[in-house]
Design a protein around this motif. Structure first.
Motif, PDB file in Angstrom:
ATOM      1  N   ALA A  75       0.834  -1.207   0.000  1.00 15.71           N
ATOM      2  CA  ALA A  75       0.000   0.000   0.000  1.00 15.71           C
ATOM      3  C   ALA A  75       0.867   1.255   0.000  1.00 15.71           C
ATOM      4  CB  ALA A  75      -0.934  -0.006   1.207  1.00 15.71           C
ATOM      5  N   ILE A  76       1.938   1.243   0.800  1.00 19.97           N
ATOM      6  CA  ILE A  76       2.858   2.378   0.819  1.00 19.97           C
ATOM      7  C   ILE A  76       3.552   2.522  -0.522  1.00 19.97           C
ATOM      8  CG2 ILE A  76       4.997   3.261   1.850  1.00 19.97           C
ATOM      9  CD1 ILE A  76       4.110   1.902   4.457  1.00 19.97           C
ATOM     10  N   ALA A  77       3.963   1.403  -1.106  1.00 19.34           N
ATOM     11  CA  ALA A  77       4.651   1.441  -2.396  1.00 19.34           C
ATOM     12  C   ALA A  77       3.754   2.035  -3.480  1.00 19.34           C
ATOM     13  CB  ALA A  77       5.102   0.033  -2.792  1.00 19.34           C
ATOM     14  N   VAL A  78       2.476   1.647  -3.487  1.00 23.49           N
ATOM     15  CA  VAL A  78       1.541   2.181  -4.476  1.00 23.49           C
ATOM     16  C   VAL A  78       1.392   3.690  -4.301  1.00 23.49           C
ATOM     17  CG1 VAL A  78      -0.867   2.195  -5.230  1.00 23.49           C
ATOM     18  CG2 VAL A  78       0.285   0.035  -4.776  1.00 23.49           C
ATOM     19  N   ALA A  79       1.180   4.118  -3.049  1.00 17.95           N
ATOM     20  CA  ALA A  79       1.028   5.550  -2.784  1.00 17.95           C
ATOM     21  C   ALA A  79       2.277   6.313  -3.190  1.00 17.95           C
ATOM     22  CB  ALA A  79       0.727   5.771  -1.305  1.00 17.95           C
ATOM     23  N   ALA A  80       3.462   5.738  -2.901  1.00 20.43           N
ATOM     24  CA  ALA A  80       4.722   6.407  -3.236  1.00 20.43           C
ATOM     25  C   ALA A  80       4.925   6.487  -4.746  1.00 20.43           C
ATOM     26  CB  ALA A  80       5.893   5.676  -2.572  1.00 20.43           C
ATOM     27  N   VAL A  81       4.611   5.416  -5.456  1.00 19.43           N
ATOM     28  CA  VAL A  81       4.774   5.413  -6.917  1.00 19.43           C
ATOM     29  C   VAL A  81       3.858   6.461  -7.551  1.00 19.43           C
ATOM     30  CG1 VAL A  81       4.323   4.073  -9.006  1.00 19.43           C
ATOM     31  CG2 VAL A  81       5.608   3.057  -7.121  1.00 19.43           C
ATOM     32  N   ILE A  82       2.611   6.516  -7.077  1.00 24.09           N
ATOM     33  CA  ILE A  82       1.666   7.470  -7.659  1.00 24.09           C
ATOM     34  C   ILE A  82       2.028   8.911  -7.272  1.00 24.09           C
ATOM     35  CG2 ILE A  82      -0.738   8.236  -7.669  1.00 24.09           C
ATOM     36  CD1 ILE A  82      -1.567   5.336  -7.326  1.00 24.09           C
ATOM     37  N   GLY A  83       2.472   9.093  -6.031  1.00 27.29           N
ATOM     38  CA  GLY A  83       2.698  10.446  -5.550  1.00 27.29           C
ATOM     39  C   GLY A  83       4.078  11.002  -5.793  1.00 27.29           C
ATOM     40  N   LEU A  84       5.073  10.137  -5.998  1.00 25.94           N
ATOM     41  CA  LEU A  84       6.453  10.616  -6.031  1.00 25.94           C
ATOM     42  C   LEU A  84       7.189  10.258  -7.320  1.00 25.94           C
ATOM     43  CD1 LEU A  84       7.415   9.690  -2.347  1.00 25.94           C
ATOM     44  CD2 LEU A  84       6.465  11.847  -3.207  1.00 25.94           C
ATOM     45  N   THR A  85       6.474   9.780  -8.325  1.00 26.15           N
ATOM     46  CA  THR A  85       7.101   9.437  -9.602  1.00 26.15           C
ATOM     47  C   THR A  85       6.267  10.035 -10.739  1.00 26.15           C
ATOM     48  OG1 THR A  85       5.887   7.394 -10.109  1.00 26.15           O
ATOM     49  CG2 THR A  85       7.739   7.211  -8.558  1.00 26.15           C
ATOM     50  N   PRO A  86       6.746   9.950 -11.975  1.00 28.07           N
ATOM     51  CA  PRO A  86       5.964  10.471 -13.113  1.00 28.07           C
ATOM     52  C   PRO A  86       4.597   9.826 -13.293  1.00 28.07           C
ATOM     53  CG  PRO A  86       8.261  10.177 -13.748  1.00 28.07           C
ATOM     54  CD  PRO A  86       8.125   9.589 -12.379  1.00 28.07           C
ATOM     55  N   LEU A 338       3.057  10.954   1.193  1.00 25.12           N
ATOM     56  CA  LEU A 338       3.766  11.367   2.406  1.00 25.12           C
ATOM     57  C   LEU A 338       3.040  10.890   3.659  1.00 25.12           C
ATOM     58  CD1 LEU A 338       4.778  15.011   1.389  1.00 25.12           C
ATOM     59  CD2 LEU A 338       6.247  12.985   1.471  1.00 25.12           C
ATOM     60  N   ALA A 339       1.702  10.930   3.631  1.00 22.45           N
ATOM     61  CA  ALA A 339       0.923  10.473   4.789  1.00 22.45           C
ATOM     62  C   ALA A 339       1.121   8.985   5.033  1.00 22.45           C
ATOM     63  CB  ALA A 339      -0.559  10.786   4.577  1.00 22.45           C
ATOM     64  N   ALA A 340       1.117   8.182   3.950  1.00 22.55           N
ATOM     65  CA  ALA A 340       1.295   6.731   4.091  1.00 22.55           C
ATOM     66  C   ALA A 340       2.665   6.401   4.672  1.00 22.55           C
ATOM     67  CB  ALA A 340       1.114   6.053   2.738  1.00 22.55           C
ATOM     68  N   ILE A 341       3.697   7.069   4.181  1.00 18.24           N
ATOM     69  CA  ILE A 341       5.059   6.820   4.670  1.00 18.24           C
ATOM     70  C   ILE A 341       5.180   7.235   6.135  1.00 18.24           C
ATOM     71  CG2 ILE A 341       7.479   7.482   4.400  1.00 18.24           C
ATOM     72  CD1 ILE A 341       6.825   7.809   1.358  1.00 18.24           C
ATOM     73  N   ALA A 342       4.647   8.416   6.459  1.00 15.56           N
ATOM     74  CA  ALA A 342       4.745   8.914   7.835  1.00 15.56           C
ATOM     75  C   ALA A 342       4.015   7.997   8.808  1.00 15.56           C
ATOM     76  CB  ALA A 342       4.169  10.331   7.913  1.00 15.56           C
ATOM     77  N   MET A 343       2.828   7.528   8.428  1.00 13.54           N
ATOM     78  CA  MET A 343       2.059   6.653   9.328  1.00 13.54           C
ATOM     79  C   MET A 343       2.777   5.331   9.572  1.00 13.54           C
ATOM     80  SD  MET A 343      -1.994   7.260   8.545  1.00 13.54           S
ATOM     81  CE  MET A 343      -1.896   7.050   6.767  1.00 13.54           C
ATOM     82  N   PHE A 344       3.433   4.811   8.535  1.00  9.35           N
ATOM     83  CA  PHE A 344       4.147   3.549   8.704  1.00  9.35           C
ATOM     84  C   PHE A 344       5.276   3.701   9.726  1.00  9.35           C
ATOM     85  CE2 PHE A 344       7.580   0.600   7.544  1.00  9.35           C
ATOM     86  CZ  PHE A 344       6.905  -0.594   7.651  1.00  9.35           C
ATOM     87  N   PHE A 345       6.026   4.786   9.624  1.00  8.89           N
ATOM     88  CA  PHE A 345       7.155   4.955  10.531  1.00  8.89           C
ATOM     89  C   PHE A 345       6.740   5.472  11.911  1.00  8.89           C
ATOM     90  CE2 PHE A 345       9.410   4.786   6.465  1.00  8.89           C
ATOM     91  CZ  PHE A 345      10.408   3.872   6.790  1.00  8.89           C
ATOM     92  N   ALA A 346       5.537   6.007  12.018  1.00  7.03           N
ATOM     93  CA  ALA A 346       5.023   6.403  13.331  1.00  7.03           C
ATOM     94  C   ALA A 346       4.382   5.236  14.064  1.00  7.03           C
ATOM     95  CB  ALA A 346       4.001   7.524  13.167  1.00  7.03           C
ATOM     96  N   GLN A 347       4.110   4.141  13.330  1.00  7.22           N
ATOM     97  CA  GLN A 347       3.383   3.008  13.888  1.00  7.22           C
ATOM     98  C   GLN A 347       4.038   2.415  15.142  1.00  7.22           C
ATOM     99  OE1 GLN A 347       2.432   0.151  10.874  1.00  7.22           O
ATOM    100  NE2 GLN A 347       1.070  -1.033  12.192  1.00  7.22           N
ATOM    101  N   PRO A 348       5.356   2.174  15.160  1.00  5.03           N
ATOM    102  CA  PRO A 348       5.937   1.588  16.363  1.00  5.03           C
ATOM    103  C   PRO A 348       5.816   2.477  17.594  1.00  5.03           C
ATOM    104  CG  PRO A 348       7.642   2.102  14.740  1.00  5.03           C
ATOM    105  CD  PRO A 348       6.334   2.281  14.071  1.00  5.03           C
ATOM    106  N   VAL A 349       5.833   3.791  17.404  1.00  2.00           N
ATOM    107  CA  VAL A 349       5.670   4.697  18.547  1.00  2.00           C
ATOM    108  C   VAL A 349       4.254   4.576  19.098  1.00  2.00           C
ATOM    109  CG1 VAL A 349       5.717   7.093  19.309  1.00  2.00           C
ATOM    110  CG2 VAL A 349       7.395   6.295  17.634  1.00  2.00           C
ATOM    111  N   ALA A 350       3.271   4.657  18.204  1.00  2.11           N
ATOM    112  CA  ALA A 350       1.877   4.548  18.637  1.00  2.11           C
ATOM    113  C   ALA A 350       1.601   3.196  19.281  1.00  2.11           C
ATOM    114  CB  ALA A 350       0.952   4.764  17.438  1.00  2.11           C
ATOM    115  N   ASN A 351       2.150   2.136  18.714  1.00  2.00           N
ATOM    116  CA  ASN A 351       1.908   0.797  19.252  1.00  2.00           C
ATOM    117  C   ASN A 351       2.602   0.586  20.591  1.00  2.00           C
ATOM    118  OD1 ASN A 351       0.214  -0.006  17.211  1.00  2.00           O
ATOM    119  ND2 ASN A 351       1.812  -0.972  15.990  1.00  2.00           N
ATOM    120  N   THR A 352       3.764   1.186  20.774  1.00  2.00           N
ATOM    121  CA  THR A 352       4.442   1.087  22.067  1.00  2.00           C
ATOM    122  C   THR A 352       3.582   1.715  23.156  1.00  2.00           C
ATOM    123  OG1 THR A 352       6.656   1.070  21.091  1.00  2.00           O
ATOM    124  CG2 THR A 352       6.489   1.772  23.389  1.00  2.00           C
ATOM    125  N   VAL A 353       3.071   2.916  22.880  1.00  2.60           N
ATOM    126  CA  VAL A 353       2.190   3.573  23.851  1.00  2.60           C
ATOM    127  C   VAL A 353       0.961   2.709  24.108  1.00  2.60           C
ATOM    128  CG1 VAL A 353       0.685   5.568  24.230  1.00  2.60           C
ATOM    129  CG2 VAL A 353       2.979   5.893  23.268  1.00  2.60           C
TER     130      VAL A 353
END
Length: 423
Positions: A75-86, A338-353
């Protein structure tokens, strides 16, 4: 100082204040010591589960792991390809040729990204559902499952479209200071969604009926009253048409607060164990965990919007999709990537809490019921019935798990016993 420079300084100041607020709240409000005065150690696996149960758990996760891990990455890869490539520029060009109004362009682009993500991850979801059927965890027909997929997709499209519509609309109205009302709007949307979820979203997937009068209803209401939690009703969710999993929760705020139990729980679980599950959920209500989490989520949403302004101020990313500004509908694919990437890397912080909050609710249930033996029996039943991973990989558990592992939860009961001189 030029207006654009003043806007950037203001954004950095607002971001620093919001980030400090959420960091302080997390540090202060997270129960880092959920059972004060005790040392909690994981229980021994072979003491509480048979070799056959362990083997079944391992086999299930061996079959289910690749779609469970791969789908979010795809899902992140799809969002990144659509949002950050031609690819994104071509998609924007197609939409612009066919849709004239900016608001409809925003909705169209958001819907296309969400649908593309869902289509790419659909094969993995099908494999995951088949595994659940094979192991008796799912009770759905494929038609029913497909309807749920479509419902979930529709909700995602609506909520995502609303989010980006507000963002782009504010950026068009307030070209230089859009980040201030957008940050406030993002926080407000999180709060509204949290309050609306029990009465708007939950009924889309389940039907609820009041638990008939009887000993269990009386005991649950008495348990809530003893804990100082006011609930409006005890409801039964028709979960059995989807799953054999066991669960209960306290849902809603204020006048909408209610105890909800799965009908699967009523069909197979002793009343003492049901009361203990509800006692855990009452722990969340007692400590206002949903409210605190909602407010933290609102501030995090504001942080995300302020960060977005700073990241998108240079035109490097905007050029990839041909967006002149954040007020241009073409910015939608970039924002979603950007939202998909940020949420993925924020996930361990949220899950730890979340794991610490869940551990405190476990401790609360033990304090309320004072029945560690039933707590341990319940954790064994939940792990076996819900096919919990009994021996999870620590790294994967850290990143993806929002509840403590089963052995940690049994360890909590053993520590509670030692703390109270019962062991």
């Amino acid at each position: 100082m030029r207006a654009r420079s003043r806007g950037l300084v203001l954004a950095w100041v607002a971001l620093a204040a919001a980030a400090l607020a959420v960091s302080t709240t997390v540090v202060v409000m997270t129960p880092w010591d959920p059972l004060p005065g005790a040392v909690v150690r994981p229980a021994q696996l072979t003491t509480y589960f048979t070799p056959a149960q362990i083997a079944r758990s391992d086999a299930y996760f061996a079959a289910a792991r690749w779609p469970a891990w791969l789908d979010p990455l795809l899902a992140i890869a799809v969002a990144a390809v659509i949002g950050l490539t031609p690819v994104g520029r071509r998609l924007v060009s197609v939409v612009r040729k066919r849709v004239r109004r900016w608001s409809l362009q925003v909705v169209s682009l958001a819907a296309l990204v969400i649908v593309a993500e869902r289509l790419i991850t659909l094969p993995g979801a099908i494999v995951g559902e088949q595994v659940s059927l094979d192991y008796g965890l799912s009770t759905q027909s494929w038609a029913s499952w497909a309807v749920d997929v479509l419902k979930s997709l529709g909700i995602s499209v609506v909520l995502t479209s609303l989010m980006v519509l507000v963002l782009v609309g504010l950026a068009r109205r307030f070209t230089r200071t859009w980040f201030l009302p957008a940050a406030a709007g993002a926080g407000a949307l999180v709060i509204v969604a949290s309050f609306a979820y029990p009465v708007v979203i939950e009924p889309v997937f389940n039907s609820f009926t009041s638990l008939p009068a009887g000993p269990l209803r009386s005991h649950l209401l008495s348990l809530a009253s003893r804990d100082g939690v006011q609930v409006s009703d005890v409801l039964v969710a028709d979960a059995s048409r989807r799953t054999t999993a066991l669960n209960a929760y306290v849902s809603g705020f204020g006048s909408t607060k209610r105890i909800v139990v799965y009908d699967t729980l009523l069909q197979s679980t002793p009343h003492k164990q049901i009361e203990l599950i509800v006692a855990h959920e009452l722990g969340h209500a007692t400590h206002d965990d949903v409210l605190v989490g909602t407010l933290e989520g609102a501030v995090v949403a504001a942080v995300a919007v302020l960060s977005l302004y700073i990241v998108l101020r240079p035109d490097t990313l905007r050029r990839r999709v041909g967006a002149g500004s954040v007020g241009d509908p073409a910015i939608v694919p970039v924002v979603l990537a950007l939202a998909a990437i940020a949420m993925f890397f924020a996930q361990p912080v949220a899950n730890t809490v979340s794991r610490y909050v869940e551990a405190r609710a476990d401790a609360h249930s033990l304090d309320l019921t004072r029945d560690p033996a039933t707590f341990i029996a319940l954790e064994q039943r939940l792990a076996i019935t819900n096919l919990s991973h009994l021996d999870p990989n620590p790294v994967l558990s850290f990143w993806f798990s929002n509840h403590p592992p089963t052995l940690d939860r049994i360890g909590m009961a053993l520590a509670w016993e030692r703390l109270h001189g019962l062991r």
